[in-house]
Design an enzyme around this catalytic site. Structure first.
Site, PDB file in Angstrom:
ATOM      1  N   LYS A  75       0.835  -1.201   0.000  1.00 26.96           N
ATOM      2  CA  LYS A  75       0.000   0.000   0.000  1.00 26.96           C
ATOM      3  C   LYS A  75       0.868   1.249   0.000  1.00 26.96           C
ATOM      4  O   LYS A  75       1.797   1.373   0.799  1.00 26.96           O
ATOM      5  CB  LYS A  75      -0.919  -0.001   1.220  1.00 26.96           C
ATOM      6  CG  LYS A  75      -1.880   1.201   1.278  1.00 26.96           C
ATOM      7  CD  LYS A  75      -2.741   1.148   2.526  1.00 26.96           C
ATOM      8  CE  LYS A  75      -3.678   2.338   2.608  1.00 26.96           C
ATOM      9  NZ  LYS A  75      -4.523   2.295   3.828  1.00 26.96           N
ATOM     10  N   SER A 152      -9.199   3.057   2.768  1.00 29.16           N
ATOM     11  CA  SER A 152      -8.199   3.630   1.891  1.00 29.16           C
ATOM     12  C   SER A 152      -7.326   2.583   1.192  1.00 29.16           C
ATOM     13  O   SER A 152      -6.565   2.918   0.287  1.00 29.16           O
ATOM     14  CB  SER A 152      -7.316   4.584   2.703  1.00 29.16           C
ATOM     15  OG  SER A 152      -6.642   3.915   3.753  1.00 29.16           O
ATOM     16  N   SER A 176      -9.829   0.661   7.159  1.00 29.30           N
ATOM     17  CA  SER A 176      -9.224   0.775   5.827  1.00 29.30           C
ATOM     18  C   SER A 176      -8.686  -0.519   5.259  1.00 29.30           C
ATOM     19  O   SER A 176      -8.267  -0.550   4.104  1.00 29.30           O
ATOM     20  CB  SER A 176      -8.109   1.828   5.845  1.00 29.30           C
ATOM     21  OG  SER A 176      -8.650   3.123   5.935  1.00 29.30           O
TER      22      SER A 176
END
Length: 466
Positions: A75, A152, A176
């Protein structure tokens, strides 16, 4: 793309080389990434070089590790990976130089033989429930390209659901990891706070974690990355558990479970409620849990939790020079988040802190009587890929919950929490079931997730990418 365990087993046995696995992975990204926009940076040269080093170690008779040859996505936010830039999904940091070292999280994955192939898309600075940024455009849900994989960690969930990689990292401070997993039909674990060490210096409640397609893959991942480190004062002592082993043998019979469709404060789409309740009851029966009456009440912490996080971020952004002068460079969703939440007077902040403390006490009260709390992962099916977040759900005002308020409770309570697929909507969209358990009992969360997987099995990738 095969599973984490299948790849590692084959590479360790010499049935396939790490280079062959990585070459196939890179080919798949080149072929299938464009429609979902899951990967925003690919390090082909670095990944192949790492694969060659691993193959040489195997040829020399060395143990290549539990994740030997497993390609994974990183990520593009707090997980730094040596040789790759961390751009945070933002125009403000688009010119970031390649990082010089790995975070503890990434270092442990590499030490176990996993191979980082690139960076996955994130909501800008992690501040949105969709993964749509001015820098990288829109990341889309592999189950329906018009819908979002959430945020996210939307790039990570999209990458795994599209079969580009079997594992991708994330971070979870409000949901997230779990919300993207729920929206894409994957497995998303937020472990107990401190189970996985952090090395970025933030003393918040965001937990490193990962998204995979199977519970066994998640368990092996946790076995590799869990454990204390002196560089993170919040890490827990070693649990001495082998999570991969425990998912099939831990005795959970008789544990007390609570099912709540809405926690008493959130509007939920009827179809989501029905599918999740069915999945919860199947799990309760199969695991031989004791269902107890839901007499618990919860304060809605969504606004308070967002505001407290936003104020801390605003202060950091001001220190770094991002605000106020560069606000217009921030993507619309995160900009709305900052404008709505980041400017609070001291009295309001105290009220929000009291709300969060009340929620923590409410979670503690529940877990004094119960061992498991089951809810939907989200209140609705995946919404539009570009947003905005829903403010009306089931005909009711959702402006103070949006679509994903339930995950906040485990973040506030520091509880382990895992999202697993509950089923598909009438439109063929994934719906997640959220399993929350007592603090530090990551083993129970994984065991229950495994039982759910066995009695209510799910596809390991989106059909269009199978």
């Amino acid at each position: 793309m095969k599973s984490v365990i299948e790849i590692a087993t084959a590479v360790r046995a010499g049935a396939v080389t790490a280079r062959e696995v990585v070459e196939k992975c890179l080919g798949g990204i080149q072929q299938a990434n464009q429609p979902v926009n899951a990967f925003v940076y690919v390090d082909e040269q670095g990944a192949l070089a790492a694969a060659d080093v691993l193959d040489a170690r195997i040829a020399n008779g060395e143990d290549p590790g539990a994740l030997a040859g497993v390609p994974f996505g990183v990520k593009d936010l707090r997980d730094t990976c040596a040789g790759m830039p961390t751009r945070n999904g933002s125009l403000i940091t688009r010119d970031a130089a390649p990082d010089r070292k790995d975070t503890l999280h990434i270092a442990r994955l590499k030490q176990a033989g996993a191979i980082a192939v690139g960076k996955t898309a994130t909501a800008e600075f992690g501040l949105d429930g969709v993964t749509h940024t001015l820098l990288h455009g829109t990341t889309r849900n592999p189950w329906n390209l018009e819908r979002t994989p959430s945020g996210s960690s939307g790039g990570s969930s999209a990458a795994v659901a599209a079969g580009l990689v079997p594992l991708a990292t994330g971070g979870d401070g409000l949901g997230s990891i779990r919300c993207p997993a729920g929206f894409t039909g994957m497995v998303g674990l937020k472990p107990s706070l401190g189970r996985i060490p952090r090395s970025d210096g933030f003393a918040d409640t965001s937990c490193p974690g990962a998204i995979t397609a199977t519970v066994a893959d998640t368990a092996r991942y946790l076995d590799v990355v869990a454990g204390p480190d002196d560089r993170d004062r919040m890490t827990l002592p070693a649990s001495m558990a082998c999570y991969e082993s425990l998912i099939d043998r831990l005795n959970v019979e008789g544990l007390k479970a609570v099912w709540s469709v809405d926690l008493g404060f959130a509007p939920v789409e009827p179809e989501v409620a029905s599918i999740c309740e069915r999945a919860a009851r199947i799990l309760i029966d199969a695991a031989e849990l004791e269902l107890i009456a839901d007499h618990f009440s919860f304060t809605n912490p969504y606004i308070a939790w967002n505001a407290l996080a936003a104020v801390r971020l605003r202060q950091m952004f001001e220190y770094q020079g991002y605000l106020p002068d560069r606000l217009e460079e921030i993507s619309p969703g995160p900009r709305r988040f900052i404008e709505r939440y980041a400017y609070q007077d001291s009295n309001r902040l105290v009220e929000y802190q009291q709300t969060v403390m009340r929620t923590e006490q409410e979670m503690a009260a529940l877990f004094c009587e119960a061992d498991v709390l089951l809810t939907p992962t989200a209140c609705c099916v995946p919404y539009a890929a570009e947003g905005p977040l829903p403010e009306v759900i089931a005909g009711m005002d959702a402006s103070e919950t949006n679509g994903e308020p339930f995950t906040a409770l485990a973040s506030i309570g520091w509880n382990p929490s895992i999202s697993v697929p509950a089923g598909l909507s009438s439109d063929g969209l994934p719906i997640g079931l959220l399993i929350n358990v007592r603090r530090h009992r990551d083993d129970i969360a994984l065991r229950l997730a495994r039982i759910s997987e066995q009695v209510n099995p799910w596809p390991t990738r989106a059909p269009e990418f199978d």
